[in-house]
Scaffold this active site. Structure first.
Site, mmCIF file in Angstrom:
data_model
loop_
_atom_site.group_PDB
_atom_site.id
_atom_site.type_symbol
_atom_site.label_atom_id
_atom_site.label_comp_id
_atom_site.label_asym_id
_atom_site.label_seq_id
_atom_site.Cartn_x
_atom_site.Cartn_y
_atom_site.Cartn_z
ATOM 1 C CB CYS A 62 6.265 4.069 -1.390
ATOM 2 S SG CYS A 62 7.677 5.146 -1.052
ATOM 3 C CB CYS A 66 11.086 1.830 4.574
ATOM 4 S SG CYS A 66 11.483 3.390 3.731
ATOM 5 C CB CYS A 69 7.055 0.868 4.783
ATOM 6 S SG CYS A 69 5.693 1.962 4.347
ATOM 7 C CB CYS A 106 -0.223 14.295 10.464
ATOM 8 S SG CYS A 106 0.092 15.000 12.071
ATOM 9 C CB CYS A 137 1.783 17.736 10.421
ATOM 10 S SG CYS A 137 3.273 16.708 10.363
ATOM 11 C CB CYS A 197 7.271 16.280 13.068
ATOM 12 S SG CYS A 197 6.618 14.731 13.712
ATOM 13 N NE ARG A 270 2.482 13.219 17.523
ATOM 14 C CZ ARG A 270 3.083 13.886 16.529
ATOM 15 N NH1 ARG A 270 3.683 13.249 15.560
ATOM 16 N NH2 ARG A 270 3.050 15.197 16.518
HETATM 17 N N1 SAM Z 1 7.029 8.370 2.733
HETATM 18 C C1 SAM Z 1 7.323 9.329 3.706
HETATM 19 C C2 SAM Z 1 8.588 9.025 4.502
HETATM 20 O O1 SAM Z 1 8.958 7.884 4.599
HETATM 21 O O2 SAM Z 1 9.147 9.973 5.047
HETATM 22 C C3 SAM Z 1 6.187 9.597 4.659
HETATM 23 C C4 SAM Z 1 5.358 8.473 5.224
HETATM 24 S S1 SAM Z 1 6.191 7.289 6.232
HETATM 25 C C5 SAM Z 1 4.969 6.061 6.352
HETATM 26 C C6 SAM Z 1 6.366 8.066 7.802
HETATM 27 C C7 SAM Z 1 7.012 7.313 8.913
HETATM 28 O O3 SAM Z 1 6.111 6.362 9.460
HETATM 29 C C8 SAM Z 1 8.253 6.504 8.630
HETATM 30 O O4 SAM Z 1 9.403 7.277 8.551
HETATM 31 C C9 SAM Z 1 8.303 5.571 9.818
HETATM 32 O O5 SAM Z 1 9.056 6.135 10.867
HETATM 33 C C10 SAM Z 1 6.841 5.434 10.233
HETATM 34 N N2 SAM Z 1 6.337 4.067 9.958
HETATM 35 C C11 SAM Z 1 5.987 3.580 8.753
HETATM 36 N N3 SAM Z 1 5.611 2.294 8.848
HETATM 37 C C12 SAM Z 1 5.736 1.941 10.155
HETATM 38 C C13 SAM Z 1 5.524 0.736 10.882
HETATM 39 N N4 SAM Z 1 5.114 -0.372 10.285
HETATM 40 N N5 SAM Z 1 5.745 0.740 12.215
HETATM 41 C C14 SAM Z 1 6.174 1.878 12.831
HETATM 42 N N6 SAM Z 1 6.403 3.040 12.192
HETATM 43 C C15 SAM Z 1 6.199 3.085 10.869
HETATM 44 FE FE1 SF4 Z 2 7.767 4.888 1.198
HETATM 45 FE FE2 SF4 Z 2 6.920 3.686 3.399
HETATM 46 FE FE3 SF4 Z 2 9.490 4.267 3.145
HETATM 47 FE FE4 SF4 Z 2 7.690 6.279 3.487
HETATM 48 S S1 SF4 Z 2 8.200 4.686 4.956
HETATM 49 S S2 SF4 Z 2 9.382 6.185 2.020
HETATM 50 S S3 SF4 Z 2 5.934 5.381 2.389
HETATM 51 S S4 SF4 Z 2 8.330 2.813 1.853
#
Ligand code: SAM
Ligand code: SF4
Ligand code: DTB
Length: 324
Positions: A62, A66, A69, A106, A137, A197, A270
């Site tokens: 990606c 973030c 992530c 989801c 979802c 959501c 949730r």
């Molecule tokens: N890429 C898309 C986005 O960011 O909207 C969808 C997938 S992203 C992994 C979905 C959500 O998962 C993120 O917005 C975050 O809130 C949660 N998430 C991701 N990694 C996480 C982590 N290590 N611990 C807790 N929540 C996490």
């Molecule tokens: Fe990409 Fe992870 Fe951020 Fe979703 S949470 S936008 S998968 S880096």
């Protein structure tokens, strides 16, 4: 004065003031839980849990940064970059999830935003899962209004797009998009008639005032999200947030669930990522405080979730059943 409010059926309000949310945080724990649990019982059977199962249909690679992530290209994590899963594999996973008692499937993709070809393939997946009679979802990153409409037309029920934290703390965690980008996608999703959501992550180094801001923003959106995922940070090796101590008082986590429940009384709250690190007793307290939905299945997107047997045992010990 919130503490003397009678616990009758609470109205659904989107006009909460910041001060009201701050006051909820200041309430004695028992008072807050009493209010939250009473509110919970007005709209829900407190012994029922909504069960969602997650699948990562497109993992890794990606372009967003973030800091929490595992799937960002900016960090050196153990997650491999994969292609979009084929339709039959997604459908098999959905059938399995349904057999295991999940009512919502989801589908998560590590995209900043889906490209037209990707969205076309995903709308096929959505339509096929919808045909199985499950709630659908998806979480695919930012959407344009017409993309949200395409997903709706394919049979999508919910779109997950988290605010993650407060507007003030957001730039500490993500630099490749803005809070407003998130709000714009949420508006597109809402306008397309999809259920929203939307929630956040606790434990990224933010303060109580960030929790207040985030909960206030969620509860004053034009409509409350139908589902509000509250994640506890899952620390992933190689990400910038792996090294820092989490230091969250578990009772504060319960307070956050309780406040989400009070502010958004008819939404499913949730208890999302982070349950593997929580004791049974902490999870039970979260359910009492108003959490009524979980991710069920031994994997979230790339990290672990409690074993299904363990979740079933806990539900049994608490006399809780899956919502049908
Ligand atoms: N890429 C898309 C986005 O960011 O909207 C969808 C997938 S992203 C992994 C979905 C959500 O998962 C993120 O917005 C975050 O809130 C949660 N998430 C991701 N990694 C996480 C982590 N290590 N611990 C807790 N929540 C996490
Ligand atoms: Fe990409 Fe992870 Fe951020 Fe979703 S949470 S936008 S998968 S880096
Ligand atoms: C949400 O709020 N939590 C889920 C779902 N929405 C997509 C994702 C949790 C991901 C946890 C880290 C991982 O497994 O990669």
């Amino acid at each position: 004065m919130l503490s003397s409010q009678s616990p009758g059926t609470p109205p659904i309000r989107t006009d909460w003031s910041h001060a009201e949310v701050t006051d909820l945080f200041a309430m004695p724990f028992n008072e807050l839980l009493y209010l939250a649990h009473s509110s919970h019982r007005s709209y829900f059977d407190p012994n029922r849990l909504q069960i969602s199962t997650l699948i990562s249909i497109k993992t890794g690679g990606c372009p967003e940064d973030c800091a929490y992530c595992s799937q960002s290209v900016h960090f050196d994590t153990a997650v491999a970059h994969e292609k979009l899963m084929p339709l039959d594999a997604v459908l098999n996973a959905a059938r399995q999830a349904k057999e295991n008692g999940a009512t919502r499937f989801c589908m998560g993709a590590a995209y900043r935003n889906p490209k037209p070809k990707q969205l076309a393939a995903i709308t096929e997946m959505v339509a096929a899962v919808h045909e199985l009679g499950m709630e659908t979802c998806a979480t695919l990153g930012m959407l344009k209004p017409e993309q949200a409409e395409q997903l709706k037309a394919a049979g999508l029920d919910y779109y997950n797009h988290n605010l993650d934290t407060s507007e003030a703390f957001y730039p500490e965690v993500i630099s490749t998009r803005t809070y407003q980008d998130r709000l714009d996608t949420l508006e597109a999703v809402r306008n397309a008639g999809l259920n929203v959501c939307c929630g956040g992550i606790i434990g990224m180094g933010e303060s109580q005032s960030d929790w207040i801001d985030m909960l206030h923003t969620l509860a004053t959106l034009p409509e409350h999200p139908g589902s509000v995922p509250i994640n506890q940070l899952v620390q992933v090796a190689g990400t910038p947030l792996d090294d820092q101590p989490i230091n969250i008082d578990p009772l504060d986590f319960v307070r956050i669930i309780a406040i989400a429940r009070i502010l958004m009384p008819a939404s499913h709250v949730r208890l999302s990522a982070g349950r593997s690190e929580m004791s049974d007793e902490l999870q039970a307290l979260c359910y009492f405080a108003g959490a009524n939905s979980i991710f069920y299945g031994e994997k979230l997107l790339t990290t672990g979730n409690p074993e299904t047997d363990k979740d079933l045992q806990l539900m049994d010990r608490l006399g809780m059943q899956a919502e049908i």
